[in-house]
Design a protein around this motif. Structure first.
Motif: not given
Length: 277
Positions: A179-206
């Motif tokens: 799941g390393s590539t999937l984890d990397a994609i999720e990390f990128i999207i989490r960073k891109a939408i600044d999930s921590r600052r916006n207080n949202v969580r991301i869960n991506i599955d393929i």
């Protein structure tokens, strides 16, 4: 994904050498285009020109994702300052104002009305982030040249859940080893939408990879708990990340006379299942 780099030097051979050194590739792994030949000029002094070459190569998907992660950290998120909390307050205030009463009526607002307005503003902001994350996931998968890409999802409380579908032949590449590539994609999207600052969580599955993985972990934890009940001996599960360990602990807690705890240090941290009277 195909990328290219342009280099110039006194000779085209030197320019190619510089390009290969920068991208870490061998000569037979790249395509070379001579944009401009070198020129010695008059008597080797006047009007001399450097050679210019374009070196093109196929970038490994994992390498591309890694580079993208680094670019995100070094640019948009590296430039944030200690004033970020104030920026959040301003952003939330602006959102609230979209739903609040005109200024002349503000004196009559109640605490309940303010709470409702804030809730609406937060909900709208979360919906915006959901669509932003969904669009970005589609763009990433299409940029990776996958066929038949579709992305569906929903927003539950403050959790953005996205399920992507790609062609079965691309499943292994899209997910990566463990799941390393999937984890990397999720990390990128989490960073891109600044999930921590916006207080949202991301869960991506393929292609339901995480769902199948979770089911296997739950089955493993259940089987191990039953073994410990029968043998009254401790068992160790394989190395797991924090999310997988939490799933295992939750499942093991359902069985009487069995307890569990984690030992080791990441990435070699594991769950220990023990018998208790």
């Amino acid at each position: 994904m195909k990328k290219s780099i342009i280099k110039s030097a006194k000779t085209k051979e030197k320019a190619i050498e510089l390009a290969l050194e920068e991208i870490g590739k061998m000569r037979d792994e790249v395509e070379v285009e001579i944009i401009e030949e070198e020129s010695a000029g008059f008597l080797g002094l006047i009007g001399s020109k450097d050679a210019v070459v374009r070196v093109s190569y196929e970038e490994d998907i994992k390498e591309a994702l890694s580079n993208l992660e680094r670019e995100i950290d070094e640019t948009e998120f590296a430039t944030k300052t200690k004033d970020s909390e104030e920026e959040v307050e301003v952003e939330v205030k602006e959102k609230v104002e979209e739903f609040s009463e005109p200024k002349e009526n503000k004196e009559n607002e109640t605490v309940e009305e303010n709470t409702v307005d804030y809730g609406k503003a937060k909900q709208k902001a979360d919906i915006d982030k959901f669509y932003e994350a969904k669009d970005l996931l589609e763009k990433i998968l299409l940029a990776m040249h996958f066929d038949d890409v579709t992305v569906i999802g929903n927003l539950e409380d403050n959790i953005i859940k996205l399920e992507a579908k790609v062609s079965e032949k691309d499943t292994g590449i899209a997910i990566g080893k463990a799941g390393s590539t999937l984890d990397a994609i999720e990390f990128i999207i989490r960073k891109a939408i600044d999930s921590r600052r916006n207080n949202v969580r991301i869960n991506i599955d393929i292609n339901s990879y995480k769902k199948r993985r979770d089911e296997k972990i739950i089955d493993l934890a259940a089987d191990t708990a039953r073994k410990v009940q029968r043998s009254k001996k401790s068992w160790n599960l394989r190395y797991m990340n924090s999310y997988e360990r939490r799933l295992a602990h939750e499942e093991i807690s359902k069985y009487p006379n069995v307890s569990s705890h984690s030992e080791g240090t990441d990435p070699k941290r594991y769950v220990v299942v023990e018998y208790v009277e």
